[in-house]
Design a protein around this motif. Structure first.
Motif, PDB file in Angstrom:
ATOM      1  N   GLU A  42       1.008  -1.195  -0.169  1.00 48.48           N
ATOM      2  CA  GLU A  42      -0.557  -0.074   0.480  1.00 48.48           C
ATOM      3  C   GLU A  42       0.426   1.401   0.164  1.00 48.48           C
ATOM      4  OE1 GLU A  42      -3.703   0.952  -0.710  1.00 48.48           O
ATOM      5  OE2 GLU A  42      -3.395  -1.413  -0.701  1.00 48.48           O
ATOM      6  N   PHE A  43       2.011   1.667   0.780  1.00 50.39           N
ATOM      7  CA  PHE A  43       2.671   1.891   1.134  1.00 50.39           C
ATOM      8  C   PHE A  43       3.969   2.139   0.574  1.00 50.39           C
ATOM      9  CE2 PHE A  43       4.842   5.423   2.557  1.00 50.39           C
ATOM     10  CZ  PHE A  43       4.850   7.120   2.035  1.00 50.39           C
ATOM     11  N   ILE A  44       4.799   2.505  -0.379  1.00 49.87           N
ATOM     12  CA  ILE A  44       5.971   2.158  -0.558  1.00 49.87           C
ATOM     13  C   ILE A  44       7.078   3.157  -0.463  1.00 49.87           C
ATOM     14  CG2 ILE A  44       6.591   3.141  -2.752  1.00 49.87           C
ATOM     15  CD1 ILE A  44       7.154  -1.223  -2.162  1.00 49.87           C
ATOM     16  N   ASN A  45       8.742   2.431   0.140  1.00 50.47           N
ATOM     17  CA  ASN A  45       9.761   3.518   0.350  1.00 50.47           C
ATOM     18  C   ASN A  45      10.609   2.805  -0.437  1.00 50.47           C
ATOM     19  OD1 ASN A  45      10.901   6.035   0.794  1.00 50.47           O
ATOM     20  ND2 ASN A  45      10.356   6.065   2.933  1.00 50.47           N
ATOM     21  N   ILE A  46      10.901   2.771  -1.532  1.00 52.21           N
ATOM     22  CA  ILE A  46      12.376   1.901  -1.350  1.00 52.21           C
ATOM     23  C   ILE A  46      13.147   3.041  -2.614  1.00 52.21           C
ATOM     24  CG2 ILE A  46      11.161  -0.136  -1.117  1.00 52.21           C
ATOM     25  CD1 ILE A  46      10.805  -0.479  -4.315  1.00 52.21           C
ATOM     26  N   ILE A  47      14.407   2.599  -2.755  1.00 50.34           N
ATOM     27  CA  ILE A  47      15.721   2.303  -3.346  1.00 50.34           C
ATOM     28  C   ILE A  47      16.536   1.521  -3.528  1.00 50.34           C
ATOM     29  CG2 ILE A  47      17.829   3.873  -3.182  1.00 50.34           C
ATOM     30  CD1 ILE A  47      16.812   5.686  -1.802  1.00 50.34           C
ATOM     31  N   TYR A  48      16.994   1.808  -5.622  1.00 50.64           N
ATOM     32  CA  TYR A  48      17.417   0.559  -6.022  1.00 50.64           C
ATOM     33  C   TYR A  48      18.259   1.155  -7.019  1.00 50.64           C
ATOM     34  CZ  TYR A  48      13.561   0.977  -9.510  1.00 50.64           C
ATOM     35  OH  TYR A  48      12.485   1.350 -10.693  1.00 50.64           O
ATOM     36  N   PRO A  49      19.277   0.409  -6.845  1.00 50.64           N
ATOM     37  CA  PRO A  49      20.277   0.697  -8.048  1.00 50.64           C
ATOM     38  C   PRO A  49      19.788   0.853  -9.490  1.00 50.64           C
ATOM     39  CG  PRO A  49      20.910  -1.017  -6.999  1.00 50.64           C
ATOM     40  CD  PRO A  49      19.479  -0.758  -6.133  1.00 50.64           C
ATOM     41  N   VAL A  50      20.423   1.410 -10.041  1.00 53.07           N
ATOM     42  CA  VAL A  50      20.252   0.549 -11.988  1.00 53.07           C
ATOM     43  C   VAL A  50      21.909   0.940 -12.468  1.00 53.07           C
ATOM     44  CG1 VAL A  50      17.769   1.226 -12.396  1.00 53.07           C
ATOM     45  CG2 VAL A  50      19.694   3.400 -12.501  1.00 53.07           C
ATOM     46  N   GLY A  51      22.686   0.820 -12.248  1.00 55.95           N
ATOM     47  CA  GLY A  51      23.808   1.472 -12.236  1.00 55.95           C
ATOM     48  C   GLY A  51      24.542   2.636 -11.712  1.00 55.95           C
ATOM     49  N   PRO A  53      26.482   6.007 -11.085  1.00 49.22           N
ATOM     50  CA  PRO A  53      25.901   6.190  -9.894  1.00 49.22           C
ATOM     51  C   PRO A  53      24.922   6.897  -9.898  1.00 49.22           C
ATOM     52  CG  PRO A  53      26.770   8.461 -11.055  1.00 49.22           C
ATOM     53  CD  PRO A  53      26.488   6.231 -12.494  1.00 49.22           C
ATOM     54  N   ILE A  54      23.448   5.618 -10.009  1.00 51.85           N
ATOM     55  CA  ILE A  54      21.704   6.045 -10.478  1.00 51.85           C
ATOM     56  C   ILE A  54      21.505   5.063  -9.999  1.00 51.85           C
ATOM     57  CG2 ILE A  54      20.560   6.539 -12.238  1.00 51.85           C
ATOM     58  CD1 ILE A  54      22.268   6.654 -14.317  1.00 51.85           C
ATOM     59  N   PHE A  55      20.427   5.775  -9.238  1.00 54.13           N
ATOM     60  CA  PHE A  55      19.816   5.251  -7.750  1.00 54.13           C
ATOM     61  C   PHE A  55      18.042   5.498  -8.283  1.00 54.13           C
ATOM     62  CE2 PHE A  55      24.071   4.890  -6.469  1.00 54.13           C
ATOM     63  CZ  PHE A  55      24.012   3.716  -5.900  1.00 54.13           C
ATOM     64  N   ILE A  56      16.930   4.428  -7.988  1.00 57.87           N
ATOM     65  CA  ILE A  56      16.133   5.371  -8.247  1.00 57.87           C
ATOM     66  C   ILE A  56      15.626   4.719  -6.699  1.00 57.87           C
ATOM     67  CG2 ILE A  56      13.541   4.385  -9.394  1.00 57.87           C
ATOM     68  CD1 ILE A  56      16.259   5.459 -11.386  1.00 57.87           C
ATOM     69  N   HIS A  57      14.489   6.198  -6.726  1.00 61.31           N
ATOM     70  CA  HIS A  57      13.449   5.797  -5.431  1.00 61.31           C
ATOM     71  C   HIS A  57      12.084   6.409  -5.292  1.00 61.31           C
ATOM     72  CE1 HIS A  57      12.482   8.959  -1.679  1.00 61.31           C
ATOM     73  NE2 HIS A  57      12.123   7.043  -1.371  1.00 61.31           N
ATOM     74  N   VAL A  58      11.393   5.233  -5.309  1.00 61.36           N
ATOM     75  CA  VAL A  58      10.148   5.230  -5.412  1.00 61.36           C
ATOM     76  C   VAL A  58       9.062   5.130  -4.745  1.00 61.36           C
ATOM     77  CG1 VAL A  58       7.700   3.660  -6.069  1.00 61.36           C
ATOM     78  CG2 VAL A  58      10.322   3.289  -8.101  1.00 61.36           C
ATOM     79  N   PHE A  59       8.234   5.887  -4.289  1.00 55.75           N
ATOM     80  CA  PHE A  59       7.643   6.031  -3.050  1.00 55.75           C
ATOM     81  C   PHE A  59       6.277   6.633  -3.057  1.00 55.75           C
ATOM     82  CE2 PHE A  59       9.561  10.453  -3.738  1.00 55.75           C
ATOM     83  CZ  PHE A  59       8.672  10.965  -3.424  1.00 55.75           C
ATOM     84  N   ILE A 154      18.741  13.525 -20.104  1.00 56.66           N
ATOM     85  CA  ILE A 154      18.382  12.762 -18.650  1.00 56.66           C
ATOM     86  C   ILE A 154      17.816  12.318 -18.572  1.00 56.66           C
ATOM     87  CG2 ILE A 154      18.536  15.716 -18.359  1.00 56.66           C
ATOM     88  CD1 ILE A 154      14.904  15.778 -19.118  1.00 56.66           C
ATOM     89  N   LEU A 155      17.365  10.820 -19.427  1.00 56.94           N
ATOM     90  CA  LEU A 155      16.943  10.033 -19.691  1.00 56.94           C
ATOM     91  C   LEU A 155      17.029   8.905 -18.957  1.00 56.94           C
ATOM     92  CD1 LEU A 155      14.185  10.376 -22.729  1.00 56.94           C
ATOM     93  CD2 LEU A 155      13.297  10.877 -20.431  1.00 56.94           C
ATOM     94  N   GLU A 156      18.895   9.286 -19.266  1.00 55.50           N
ATOM     95  CA  GLU A 156      19.327   7.842 -18.969  1.00 55.50           C
ATOM     96  C   GLU A 156      19.049   7.185 -17.612  1.00 55.50           C
ATOM     97  OE1 GLU A 156      22.868   5.957 -19.551  1.00 55.50           O
ATOM     98  OE2 GLU A 156      21.816   7.326 -20.920  1.00 55.50           O
ATOM     99  N   PRO A 157      18.878   8.075 -16.487  1.00 60.02           N
ATOM    100  CA  PRO A 157      18.716   6.864 -15.818  1.00 60.02           C
ATOM    101  C   PRO A 157      17.170   6.085 -16.129  1.00 60.02           C
ATOM    102  CG  PRO A 157      19.076   9.044 -14.645  1.00 60.02           C
ATOM    103  CD  PRO A 157      18.373   8.821 -16.404  1.00 60.02           C
ATOM    104  N   ILE A 158      16.359   6.803 -16.514  1.00 63.89           N
ATOM    105  CA  ILE A 158      14.577   6.084 -16.998  1.00 63.89           C
ATOM    106  C   ILE A 158      15.462   4.295 -17.586  1.00 63.89           C
ATOM    107  CG2 ILE A 158      13.222   5.909 -18.129  1.00 63.89           C
ATOM    108  CD1 ILE A 158      12.707   8.298 -17.613  1.00 63.89           C
ATOM    109  N   MET A 159      16.502   4.837 -18.879  1.00 61.50           N
ATOM    110  CA  MET A 159      17.070   4.233 -20.094  1.00 61.50           C
ATOM    111  C   MET A 159      17.474   3.027 -19.222  1.00 61.50           C
ATOM    112  SD  MET A 159      14.843   5.131 -22.584  1.00 61.50           S
ATOM    113  CE  MET A 159      16.127   4.391 -24.338  1.00 61.50           C
ATOM    114  N   ARG A 160      18.653   3.142 -18.333  1.00 57.91           N
ATOM    115  CA  ARG A 160      19.336   2.671 -17.539  1.00 57.91           C
ATOM    116  C   ARG A 160      18.725   1.367 -16.847  1.00 57.91           C
ATOM    117  NH1 ARG A 160      25.052   3.609 -15.452  1.00 57.91           N
ATOM    118  NH2 ARG A 160      25.560   5.222 -16.728  1.00 57.91           N
ATOM    119  N   ASP A 161      17.006   1.648 -16.263  1.00 55.35           N
ATOM    120  CA  ASP A 161      16.180   0.926 -15.384  1.00 55.35           C
ATOM    121  C   ASP A 161      15.879  -0.412 -15.995  1.00 55.35           C
ATOM    122  OD1 ASP A 161      14.438  -0.181 -13.679  1.00 55.35           O
ATOM    123  OD2 ASP A 161      13.539   2.634 -13.043  1.00 55.35           O
ATOM    124  N   PRO A 162      16.140  -1.294 -15.120  1.00 49.32           N
ATOM    125  CA  PRO A 162      15.596  -2.816 -16.447  1.00 49.32           C
ATOM    126  C   PRO A 162      13.881  -3.162 -15.060  1.00 49.32           C
ATOM    127  CG  PRO A 162      17.288  -3.166 -14.242  1.00 49.32           C
ATOM    128  CD  PRO A 162      17.459  -1.892 -14.084  1.00 49.32           C
TER     129      PRO A 162
END
Length: 533
Positions: A42-51, A53-59, A154-162
């Motif tokens: 229901e409520f998410i607050n996570i960080i995961y790596p995509v390579g 020096p890039i990380f993704i935060h979903v919350f 600026i789309l690099e983080p998205i394009m790296r995200d599997p």
């Protein structure tokens, strides 16, 4: 890797986490990888790596999740140094040997950065035109130069995200993603204004050799990594601003076991497809947009005998058969008219090469008639096609512009129907039916089909309607396999279903591992399995 280790190597991540925790009062949880079940939280607050020096935060709550990218940031002084170095590199790169690939280009960039920077205290070394920069600044500047020249800006983080399937941008500041775990989600990425967005689209379209302009505002092409991009450039056409959609390319296809675990198909469906493809049946994967046709096609191709000779014909390189003998053919849509190569020509060329299977990425037009000619001359064909049912598929193939005679349609053996559906509030891709094409009946005035599998949406169960009633299993495959009693073919199908069930139970999901087991079964039978049945 855990958050502490990741933050130690990436100070920008440490600062981001500290700032977010201070503002929200909740520290993100670090995950090295994600699972499909996380989408139900229901409520998410996570960080995961995509390579690095890039990380993704979903919350955020389920109905309002946010997708934030975490990458290094340049301060005002570093931005000046970045612009200066970028200018120097662009000026001096023409004196360097032409790189053959991105790896060589990256090496050239690093070499030019090294030659044109200094750790001396003066900002610019007089007479040498060298930029003064420390190691931390240099690391960040190289990242941004690499990102903006070789990568996707600026789309690099998205394009790296599997975990990203599609990217949808409408105007300069509305970018949404289709996430494999979290479905539709909004990003924090912004172009800022139409000028920056237009520059990005012009640069990208020139890189892929399909320049966009007011005169030619719509472009559909492949990006350097194989992803598909559709650009609508003109504000006259796209009233909310220039827009683009990217359908991301998967380096490694999803396995058939992954499709089973997602609930797209059942093990019985997979076992049925295994037999069909082993014995050279022609199959079309049909469905509407975003129903998972190419994903299913790539997964199913692992069932084709490893010794087969495969030819693929596509507009965009999306099909990835795992076979050693694979001829990959692509259309050429740009350049002078006389140099262009259409799908129709590719399929005609493939016919002359006597492949075991011809795989068509997507049939759209008159090349469909060549595909049916191939089937009629004994070639096995697989393809994807936009149609939501076998009836609509037949209507489209027998109408303009494809115009396949209705009496030829039964050269196709099976039609796999996929659908994107919401089940209990979740966006899922389902195989809703598999239909066999039995033959043309003059009395019935059309093609007779037989449903062997149907999906029951109320119970979310795939029903096998073809038990002791499958035309393809009994009259095509059993005959080829040499069964005296045709109905023994069902025992073979259920045996393979048990093999697939065991792979599901053991969580053997990775494409290469699944392929290895299937290939071993081809060469050694039951003795080739790493488990007992």
């Amino acid at each position: 890797m855990n958050l502490k280790e990741a933050a130690a190597n990436n100070p920008h991540l440490s600062r981001y986490v500290a700032e977010f925790t201070r503002k929200s009062g909740k520290a993100p949880v670090f995950y090295a990888s994600l699972s499909k079940e996380m989408g139900d939280i229901e409520f998410i607050n996570i960080i995961y790596p995509v390579g690095d020096p890039i990380f993704i935060h979903v919350f955020g709550a389920k109905e309002n999740r946010k997708y934030h990218t975490i990458e290094p940031k340049l301060n005002s002084v570093e931005k000046i140094k970045y612009k200066k170095l970028l200018s120097i590199i662009l000026e001096k790169a023409i004196q360097e040997p032409v790189p053959s690939d991105d790896t060589e280009l990256r090496q050239t960039i690093i070499k030019l950065v090294d030659k044109n920077t200094s750790s001396n205290t003066s900002f610019l070394n007089r007479g040498q035109n060298k930029v003064q920069i420390n190691q931390n600044e240099k690391k960040k500047v190289i990242y941004f130069i690499d990102r903006d020249i070789i990568g996707n800006s600026i789309l690099e983080p998205i394009m790296r995200d599997p975990y990203i399937e599609d990217v949808h941008s409408i105007g300069a500041n509305n970018i949404f993603l289709i996430h494999k775990v979290f479905d539709l989600i909004e990003t924090d990425i912004r172009f800022g204004d139409e000028t920056h967005l237009s520059n990005f689209l012009r640069n990208m379209s020139e890189r892929i050799d399909r320049p966009v302009s007011e005169a030619k505002p719509i472009v559909d092409a492949s990006m350097p990594d194989g992803s598909r991009i559709n650009i609508i450039f003109s504000n006259d056409i796209s009233r909310r601003g220039a827009s683009f959609t990217i359908r991301k390319f998967q380096d490694t296809p999803s396995s058939i076991i992954q499709l089973i675990k997602w609930g797209t198909i059942s093990t019985e469906i997979a076992a049925y497809l295994w037999l069909c493809l082993e014995y050279g049946m022609s199959a079309f994967v049909c469905g509407e947009t975003a129903s998972g046709k190419t994903t299913a096609l790539n997964a199913a191709m692992a069932f084709i005998n490893p010794a087969s000779k495969i030819f693929t014909a596509e507009d965009t390189a999306e099909v990835k058969p795992p076979h050693r003998v694979w001829q990959q053919l692509l259309t050429r849509e740009s350049g002078p008219a006389e140099s262009r190569v259409e799908m129709f020509s590719l399929l005609k060329a493939a016919l002359r090469s006597r492949p075991d299977y011809i795989i068509v990425g997507e049939i759209r037009g008159e090349e469909g008639s060549v595909a049916f000619q191939a089937m009629q001359t004994g070639h096995s064909v697989m393809a994807t096609f936009h149609a939501s049912s076998v009836k609509k598929m037949i209507q489209r193939f027998t109408g303009n512009p494809i115009n396949v005679p209705v009496t030829f349609i039964d050269n196709l053996n099976i039609c796999i129907i996929l659908q994107a559906a919401y089940v209990k509030g979740k966006f899922l891709r389902k195989c809703t039916a598999i239909e066999e094409l039995v033959g043309y009946s003059q009395e019935a005035g059309g093609v007779i089909t037989r449903a062997v599998f149907e999906w029951n949406p109320s119970t979310d169960v795939h029903l096998f309607r073809g038990l002791n009633n499958s035309y393809i299993l009994e009259n095509k495959i059993a005959e080829k396999a040499g069964y005296l009693d045709k109905r023994e073919i069902y025992e073979e199908m259920f045996l393979r279903a048990r093999i697939l069930d065991e792979m599901v139970t053991r969580d053997i999901v990775e494409y290469d591992k699944v392929l290895e087991i299937i290939s071993s079964y081809y060469s050694k039978g039951m003795d080739g399995l790493p488990f007992s049945i």
